[in-house]
Structures are given as structure tokens and as C-alpha cells.
Design a protein around this motif. Structure first.
Motif, PDB file in Angstrom:
ATOM      1  N   VAL A 224     -33.309 -40.503-105.757  1.00 39.15           N
ATOM      2  CA  VAL A 224     -34.569 -39.960-105.239  1.00 39.15           C
ATOM      3  C   VAL A 224     -35.483 -41.104-104.807  1.00 39.15           C
ATOM      4  O   VAL A 224     -36.141 -41.052-103.765  1.00 39.15           O
ATOM      5  N   THR A 225     -35.503 -42.172-105.631  1.00 40.15           N
ATOM      6  CA  THR A 225     -36.329 -43.329-105.298  1.00 40.15           C
ATOM      7  C   THR A 225     -35.833 -43.987-104.009  1.00 40.15           C
ATOM      8  O   THR A 225     -36.626 -44.321-103.115  1.00 40.15           O
ATOM      9  N   ALA A 226     -34.513 -44.149-103.907  1.00 39.43           N
ATOM     10  CA  ALA A 226     -33.955 -44.831-102.742  1.00 39.43           C
ATOM     11  C   ALA A 226     -34.247 -44.057-101.464  1.00 39.43           C
ATOM     12  O   ALA A 226     -34.451 -44.640-100.399  1.00 39.43           O
ATOM     13  N   ARG A 227     -34.306 -42.737-101.581  1.00 39.28           N
ATOM     14  CA  ARG A 227     -34.544 -41.889-100.412  1.00 39.28           C
ATOM     15  C   ARG A 227     -35.883 -42.214 -99.755  1.00 39.28           C
ATOM     16  O   ARG A 227     -36.064 -41.996 -98.563  1.00 39.28           O
ATOM     17  N   PHE A 228     -36.828 -42.741-100.563  1.00 33.87           N
ATOM     18  CA  PHE A 228     -38.130 -43.091 -99.999  1.00 33.87           C
ATOM     19  C   PHE A 228     -38.048 -44.288 -99.060  1.00 33.87           C
ATOM     20  O   PHE A 228     -38.933 -44.504 -98.248  1.00 33.87           O
ATOM     21  N   TRP A 229     -37.001 -45.098 -99.219  1.00 37.91           N
ATOM     22  CA  TRP A 229     -36.987 -46.367 -98.510  1.00 37.91           C
ATOM     23  C   TRP A 229     -36.087 -46.376 -97.301  1.00 37.91           C
ATOM     24  O   TRP A 229     -36.058 -47.347 -96.549  1.00 37.91           O
ATOM     25  N   SER A 230     -35.284 -45.341 -97.115  1.00 40.34           N
ATOM     26  CA  SER A 230     -34.402 -45.354 -95.958  1.00 40.34           C
ATOM     27  C   SER A 230     -34.016 -43.938 -95.557  1.00 40.34           C
ATOM     28  O   SER A 230     -33.988 -43.034 -96.391  1.00 40.34           O
ATOM     29  N   ASP A 231     -33.715 -43.767 -94.272  1.00 36.56           N
ATOM     30  CA  ASP A 231     -33.218 -42.492 -93.778  1.00 36.56           C
ATOM     31  C   ASP A 231     -31.723 -42.562 -93.492  1.00 36.56           C
ATOM     32  O   ASP A 231     -31.147 -41.607 -92.991  1.00 36.56           O
ATOM     33  N   ARG A 232     -31.108 -43.711 -93.762  1.00 35.11           N
ATOM     34  CA  ARG A 232     -29.675 -43.861 -93.486  1.00 35.11           C
ATOM     35  C   ARG A 232     -28.898 -43.731 -94.776  1.00 35.11           C
ATOM     36  O   ARG A 232     -29.174 -44.413 -95.750  1.00 35.11           O
ATOM     37  N   SER A 233     -27.886 -42.844 -94.741  1.00 30.86           N
ATOM     38  CA  SER A 233     -27.230 -42.515 -96.006  1.00 30.86           C
ATOM     39  C   SER A 233     -26.589 -43.735 -96.651  1.00 30.86           C
ATOM     40  O   SER A 233     -26.672 -43.910 -97.866  1.00 30.86           O
ATOM     41  N   ASP A 234     -25.956 -44.628 -95.831  1.00 28.87           N
ATOM     42  CA  ASP A 234     -25.288 -45.756 -96.486  1.00 28.87           C
ATOM     43  C   ASP A 234     -26.305 -46.694 -97.124  1.00 28.87           C
ATOM     44  O   ASP A 234     -26.060 -47.259 -98.182  1.00 28.87           O
ATOM     45  N   HIS A 235     -27.483 -46.816 -96.486  1.00 30.31           N
ATOM     46  CA  HIS A 235     -28.522 -47.637 -97.102  1.00 30.31           C
ATOM     47  C   HIS A 235     -29.026 -47.001 -98.391  1.00 30.31           C
ATOM     48  O   HIS A 235     -29.245 -47.694 -99.387  1.00 30.31           O
ATOM     49  N   VAL A 236     -29.222 -45.671 -98.347  1.00 29.94           N
ATOM     50  CA  VAL A 236     -29.713 -44.987 -99.548  1.00 29.94           C
ATOM     51  C   VAL A 236     -28.739 -45.217-100.699  1.00 29.94           C
ATOM     52  O   VAL A 236     -29.140 -45.502-101.832  1.00 29.94           O
ATOM     53  N   VAL A 237     -27.429 -45.123-100.394  1.00 25.98           N
ATOM     54  CA  VAL A 237     -26.432 -45.330-101.453  1.00 25.98           C
ATOM     55  C   VAL A 237     -26.587 -46.720-102.055  1.00 25.98           C
ATOM     56  O   VAL A 237     -26.632 -46.895-103.284  1.00 25.98           O
ATOM     57  N   MET A 238     -26.716 -47.724-101.173  1.00 25.32           N
ATOM     58  CA  MET A 238     -26.786 -49.097-101.689  1.00 25.32           C
ATOM     59  C   MET A 238     -28.086 -49.336-102.458  1.00 25.32           C
ATOM     60  O   MET A 238     -28.089 -49.948-103.526  1.00 25.32           O
ATOM     61  N   ILE A 239     -29.198 -48.839-101.899  1.00 24.99           N
ATOM     62  CA  ILE A 239     -30.482 -49.037-102.591  1.00 24.99           C
ATOM     63  C   ILE A 239     -30.445 -48.338-103.951  1.00 24.99           C
ATOM     64  O   ILE A 239     -30.892 -48.891-104.961  1.00 24.99           O
ATOM     65  N   ALA A 240     -29.881 -47.111-103.974  1.00 22.79           N
ATOM     66  CA  ALA A 240     -29.829 -46.381-105.243  1.00 22.79           C
ATOM     67  C   ALA A 240     -29.003 -47.151-106.265  1.00 22.79           C
ATOM     68  O   ALA A 240     -29.388 -47.261-107.434  1.00 22.79           O
ATOM     69  N   GLY A 241     -27.877 -47.719-105.811  1.00 21.64           N
ATOM     70  CA  GLY A 241     -27.064 -48.512-106.725  1.00 21.64           C
ATOM     71  C   GLY A 241     -27.847 -49.710-107.246  1.00 21.64           C
ATOM     72  O   GLY A 241     -27.858 -49.996-108.453  1.00 21.64           O
TER      73      GLY A 241
END
Lengths: 401, 309
Positions: A224-241
Motif C-alpha cells: 500500500v505504501t509503495a503504491r503511493f510512489w509509483s504507478d508502474r507495477s514492477d516499480h511498486v513490487v520493487m519498492i514494496a520489497g
């Protein structure tokens, strides 16, 4: 003290816990992203609560077979089995009956957990179970973590991470457009099941560190936090990790600095702090940035309307409009326009007229559709086109005295 | 077991578990129909931080501050979930997951940090209650029911849960029509002038009060199980809301009685010597009831109409 902990100077056990928690956080953040994008975040709550009876059953079975009931891989295998059963029941209840997935999740969660508690009270009565300490799986306990436990967690986390990387494309596709995924030959149900199995693996691996009640947080909060920082799914995955790993590491380090700071809750609260900061500060979707965006928009509308009012010599009563115009030096304190103000107002009125003409021209339909009352016409048309429109409007005519 | 022992040791926890089950099942019907079943889950998780906060403020373990603290925490959680959902544009499930896990973690942390070693307040107690300890020591037999001195020794939880049960039943009766209409057709309810948003919040608050009162007696597991399992099972038995509520109350009572008896006497029949957790057993039985309803219930499929017609 905290610095010591962050640089792994607080001893063997604290180091083990910190590394284990970081790996777990990465695996949970990455896996949880798919769950979140699929809008099924709370299924993980059912899965995690359904691990409890498995832990109890595995303990009883291992004691009956004459072994040590606290052997971690055995307990984790047991918890995975009942979690799988719980997951299957959630799917079955929401598919085969008229109950919604929410009711299915709640029912499985509470019933499995209740049955797990029954088993725990049974275990307390068997002689080998007196000091079982299985309650530590509720909230996690890192106090007596062994090297072998850390290896189990690390290997489990790494395998999960590897599988996620292998399966990321179909899972993303199913999360965003299940219908399209079907037509490209992806079995949606099997992909969902695989995703849930990965979630289950993370849950089981995380039981020891954060416990079954709070592992859900590691699966939900970083994505949920990562979703705030990107609209690209692969970026969201990496940020969330990354966020999950950071929360695990920092949380474990903080909890190592004092005796009564339980690891699981601290990790969750660190993750939540990241969430709260992102909710406020993220550039695209954050509260602060949308507030500023709103203020800018409000100012632009007031400015425009104020200028049009000046051009048509209408009185302005709105205090905000007056304040904005005055601050820009377009009107004097008594509300009379300055020369600059008169020029800008005339330009605004002419632009408005130009837009009206533009919207009546079929050739410029696309450009005209961009009209929102604020956009400068020069950003839509070339100077030639503007000149063409001006020819249609005509030049200012002299007024006879 | 003779009657004196039954009245002293079994009657009062049994009554408390039955009343708790019914109290939660009533609003649970509407939560299940409105697809808000997990509100019950969220509420029961945030009760812990509420109770801990009440303890930290007042410094004593007493019933009323804790009830108020827990109800306050439930309201705070609902507001926070809504705020996260709107401000962050996050889907409700994830918003709920973020809020209640964080609040629960804060509750556990506060509990560990504060000096609660001298008082009976711990996470395990919060999770599975202490139903077995709610006994009526002053009773000597059925005649105690008419003995004011003995009645004064009844566990206070019994009176509280009975009062809340009456209150929840009254809420359901008084707002029956608006609740029913707004649950099934919110748009139509709004055209009739029913304040659906207020009613929705009222339902959540009533659920929170029910959860807190029941939690006080039986821990948070039964609370979630009773919010969801009996109404869900009842939903598979009938298409009529009136009948569904009746079924759910029946299922709740059945689960409570059967679960309590199995927990108390089941191990003895199997040759064991110690009773198992009654709260856990009641949740288990309610799950079995739901399982039976899901396999055999006449209205279990989504098509709406029952098999007969």
C-alpha cells in the motif's frame, strides 16, 4: 545504541533476527503487492489465522511420535497444511455458496483460530507440552531464535522471492485484467492459487518472527505504501520489497535495543510509520501534494474569473479573488485595476472570445475539447492559428466619443 | 455433577456465552448482508489497544473505563479506515488491513511497555477470554436464583452482557424497517428519506458495543466467530430476513451451548482430565454449523431461489 543495532553490533542473536526479519520483509512486501493489486489483501488474514491449528496438530503429532514437539520445520509444515485448507475453504465458500468473500474470510479466520486455541489448551495438559511456548507463534518471539531457525526462515524467504520473480508476469496480468489474461491462455484460477500459495509460504515463514496476527501487516502495509510512489507495477513490487525489508531490518534493530520492545509489533509500527509518511508526503497521491494541487487550481480559477470581471468592469466581491489580484499587482487596494491589470484582463477576455470561436470550428474539434476555462490558448494552437482566429473576431473598433 | 455444582460453576458462564453469541449475531446479520463482515474482524482486533489505553489512563483494571476505551478504539479505527480509504484512494480491504494491524501492534507494544505484571491483563486473555472463571460462587442450588444475597455475587459480566443484548435487540427492532431497506437497496432507502450514512455508522457503533461487551466476557475469537458464522449459516437457510435472524439466533445459541458443553465435558468423556478452551470450542462448533449449512442448506447457492421454488 540504535546505531549499534543497525550496524549489527548487538550480538549474535540480534544479528540473526535482523537479517531474518529483513529477508522476511522483502519476501512479504513483494508477494503482498500482487495480493494488493488483485484486491484480495484480507485473504491473507484468513490464511495467517488458519496456521494456528496446524502448529498445534504438528506439535501433538510430533510428541506422540516421541520426538521434540518444538522442531520448527515440523511446526511450519503443519501450519502450512491447515493454512492451505483454510485458503481452500475461503475459495470454496465464496464460489459455491452465496456468501461473499468477506464472510468466508471472517468465518475461516475465526473458526480455525478458535480451534487452534482449543488445541493449545489440549497441549497444555500433555506432560511434554507444559513449556511448549506455542503461544509465541501468536505474536512472534525472537528471544530464543536458533541458527537453524534463521536458516529455515532465510531459505523459505529466498525460495518465495525466487518464485515471485518467475511468476511475476502472469500474476500482474491477472491482477490488472483477468479477462485479457484468460484470452492469452493464462489459467486465472491456477495463477490465483499460486499467488495465494506464495502468500501462504510467506505467512508460514514469518510465524516465528512476527507471529500470525501481525504477519498480515507485512503483507499489506509495504505494498500500500509503495503504491503511493509509483504507478508502474514492477516499480511498486520493487519498492514494496525494499520497504518491507527496511521495516523488518530497522524494526528488528530497534527491538534489540531494549528488553521490552517486542519484535513483531515494532516491525509493524515501523512499516506503518512509512505508510503514514507516504500518505502525507508522496508527490503524486499524497495528502499534502493534493492539498497544494487543489490550492493552485483554486488560485488559477479565481485569478481567471477576477480578470474576466475586471475586463467587463463588473465589481468583485470575493475576498480571495481580490487578494490574489492585489498580490499579483493587478489591482490597487481600492479594487481599481492597474495598467498591468487592465492589459491582462483584456487579454483574458480576448482569449475567452478566441476559445468561443475555436469551439465553433469543426476543424479544431480536438483542440477545442481541451477547453476548461483555465488553459492558455497558446498552448493549444500555433501563433498562425491564433492569428487566423483573431482575423475572424476582428480588430478592436474605435468608439465614437 | 449435582445441581448445586451446575448452578455455581456452569450456569453463569453458559448464560454469558449464550448472551454474547446472540448479541453479536444480531448486528452480524446486517454486516454479512452488507458485505461488511470484516468490520467485525477489525473491531475485535482494535479492542486490545482500546483496553490498554484505558488501563494506562486510569491505572486500574475496571470494567467501565475499559468498555469505553474499547468502544472508543473501535470508533477511531472505523474513522481511520475511512480516512485512509478516502485520502489515499486505497481499496477498503487493504485500508482495513493497514489500520487494524497497526493499532493492534501499538496495543501489544503499549502492553509490553507498561507495568501490567500486577494486574490480569495480557494478550492471551484478550484473545480467548476467561469464560471459565466467570463462576457464581455464592450459588448453592436453583434456589439461589431467588436469593438476593446470592444474586449479588453473580459475575458483573453477566449483567453487562444482558443489558447490551437487550440494547442490541431493541436497536434491531426499533430500526427494523430502515435497516432492512437500506441493507437491500440503499438508493431506494435514500429516496424514502432514510439517512443511510448515519444508519450505517450507527450499525457499526452498535456492532462495536456488542463486540466490546462480548469481548469483555469471552475474548475476541468468539466475537468474530459469532459476528459471522451464525448469520452466514442462517443466510444459507432462508431468503427472508426475518427467518434469517431467527435462524442466526438459533445457531448462535446452539453453538454456545454445544461448544460450552463439549469444552467442559468432552475431554472427560474422552478420558482426559482438563477442560479445553470454551471460547475456542464455541467458535469451532459455530464453524461446523456453518459447514453443515454450506453443504446442506436449502438456499446455499447464489441463484437466490430455494430448491422448492
Amino acid at each position: 545504541m540504535l546505531l549499534d543495532a543497525l550496524t549489527l553490533q548487538l550480538g549474535y542473536n540480534a544479528t540473526l533476527v535482523a537479517i531474518g526479519a529483513a529477508l522476511l520483509g522483502v519476501a512479504a512486501g513483494v508477494t503482498g503487492t500482487f495480493l494488493f493489486l488483485r484486491k484480495r489483501a484480507l485473504v491473507s488474514d484468513a490464511i495467517s489465522h488458519a496456521t494456528l491449528p496446524g502448529v498445534g496438530l504438528a506439535f501433538i503429532l510430533m510428541v506422540l511420535l516421541g520426538g521434540d514437539g518444538r522442531w520448527l520445520p515440523g511446526l511450519l509444515a503443519g501450519s502450512a497444511l491447515t493454512a492451505l485448507l483454510g485458503l481452500w475453504l475461503v475459495q470454496w465458500l465464496s464460489r459455491a455458496t452465496r456468501l461473499g468473500e468477506d464472510a468466508a474470510i471472517g468465518a475461516v479466520l475465526s473458526v480455525f483460530f478458535g480451534f487452534g486455541i482449543v488445541l493449545l489448551t489440549v497441549i497444555q495438559t500433555i506432560p511434554a507440552g507444559r513449556a511448549a511456548g506455542l503461544e509465541s507463534f501468536l505474536l512472534g518471539s525472537t528471544a530464543g531464535m536458533l541458527y537453524s531457525d534463521a536458516v529455515v526462515i532465510a531459505v523459505g524467504g529466498l525460495i518465495t522471492l525466487g518464485l515471485v520473480i518467475l511468476l511475476r508476469r502472469p500474476m500482474i496480468l491477472v491482477a490488472f485484467d483477468p479477462g485479457f489474461a484468460e484470452t492469452t491462455g493464462i489459467d486465472t484460477r491456477r495463477t490465483d492459487l499460486l499467488m495465494m500459495t506464495l502468500v501462504l509460504a510467506v505467512t508460514v515463514v514469518g510465524l516465528k518472527i512476527v507471529g500470525l496476527i501481525l504477519i498480515v501487516a507485512l503483507l499489506i502495509i509495504p505494498p500500500v505504501t509503495a503504491r503511493f510512489w509509483s504507478d508502474r507495477s514492477d516499480h511498486v513490487v520493487m519498492i514494496a520489497g525494499g520497504l518491507g525489508g527496511m521495516a523488518g531490518y530497522v524494526g528488528a534493530a530497534i527491538s534489540a535495543t531494549a528488553p521490552d520492545l517486542p519484535t513483531g509489533p515494532i516491525i509493524v509500527l515501523v512499516a506503518f510509520a512509512g505508510f503514514a509518511a507516504s500518505l502525507m508526503l508522496s508527490p503524486g497521491r499524497g495528502v499534502l501534494s493534493s492539498f497544494l494541487r487543489h490550492r493552485r487550481f483554486q488560485a488559477a480559477v479565481h485569478m481567471r474569473q477576477g480578470l474576466l470581471a475586471l475586463a467587463q468592469e463588473q465589481p468583485i466581491y470575493e475576498p480571495l479573488t481580490l487578494r490574489l489580484l492585489r498580490r499579483a499587482g493587478l489591482v490597487r487596494a481600492d479594487g481599481v485595476p492597474t495598467d498591468g491589470g487592465r492589459a491582462r484582463a483584456a487579454k483574458a477576455l480576448r482569449d475567452e472570445r478566441r476559445w468561443t470561436v475555436l469551439r465553433s470550428m469543426e476543424a479544431h474539434e480536438v483542440a477545442a475539447s481541451l477547453y476548461d476555462g483555465l488553459r492558455e490558448i497558446e498552448t493549444v494552437l500555433t501563433p498562425d492559428q491564433v492569428a487566423e482566429i483573431d482575423r475572424r473576431i476582428g480588430l478592436p473598433k474605435g468608439v465614437k466619443p | 455433577m449435582n445441581t448445586a455444582e451446575f448452578v455455581a460453576l456452569t450456569l453463569s458462564p453458559l448464560l454469558i456465552s449464550v448472551l454474547s453469541a446472540v448479541t453479536c449475531a444480531l448486528p452480524g446479520n446486517f454486516l454479512v448482508l452488507r458485505r461488511q463482515a470484516l468490520i467485525g474482524d477489525a473491531i475485535s482486533h482494535v479492542v486490545l489497544p482500546g483496553i490498554v489505553a484505558a488501563f494506562l489512563v486510569t491505572g486500574v483494571v475496571s470494567a467501565w473505563p475499559m468498555l469505553i476505551g474499547a468502544a472508543g478504539a473501535a470508533v477511531v479505527a472505523v474513522v481511520l479506515i475511512e480516512a485512509v480509504r478516502r485520502l489515499g484512494r486505497i481499496e477498503p480491504g487493504a485500508a482495513m488491513g493497514v489500520v487494524f494491524t497497526a493499532m493492534f501492534a501499538a496495543g501489544v507494544l503499549a502492553l509490553e511497555q507498561s507495568d501490567t505484571s500486577s494486574v490480569h491483563l495480557d494478550v492471551e486473555h484478550a484473545l480467548y477470554g476467561n469464560l471459565e472463571s466467570l463462576i457464581w460462587l455464592d450459588a448453592t442450588g436453583w434456589s439461589s436464583l431467588w436469593d438476593p444475597v446470592a444474586l449479588a455475587g453473580l459475575p458483573p459480566e453477566l449483567g453487562r452482557i444482558a443489558a447490551v443484548c437487550l440494547g442490541v435487540a431493541a436497536f434491531t427492532l426499533i430500526f427494523w424497517r430502515p435497516l432492512k431497506i437500506s441493507t437491500f437497496d440503499e438508493g431506494f432507502a435514500r429516496t424514502l428519506g432514510i439517512p443511510t450514512a448515519t444508519l450505517g455508522i450507527a450499525l457499526v457503533v452498535v456492532s462495536a458495543v456488542a463486540a466490546v461487551a462480548a469481548f469483555d466476557a469471552v475474548g475476541s475469537i468468539i466475537v468474530i466467530a459469532m459476528f459471522i458464522c451464525p448469520p452466514a449459516a442462517a443466510r444459507l437457510m432462508t431468503d427472508r430476513l426475518e427467518m434469517q435472524i431467527a435462524w442466526s439466533v438459533g445457531f448462535a445459541i446452539l453453538s454456545a451451548v454445544l461448544g460450552f458443553i463439549l469444552a467442559g465435558y468432552g475431554p472427560l468423556w474422552l478420558g482426559g482430565s482438563n477442560a479445553v478452551s470454551a471460547a475456542g470450542m464455541i467458535a469451532t462448533v459455530s464453524g461446523l454449523v456453518l459447514a453443515l449449512a454450506a453443504v446442506f442448506g436449502p438456499c446455499r447457492t447464489r441463484s437466490g431461489a430455494s430448491a422448492q421454488g
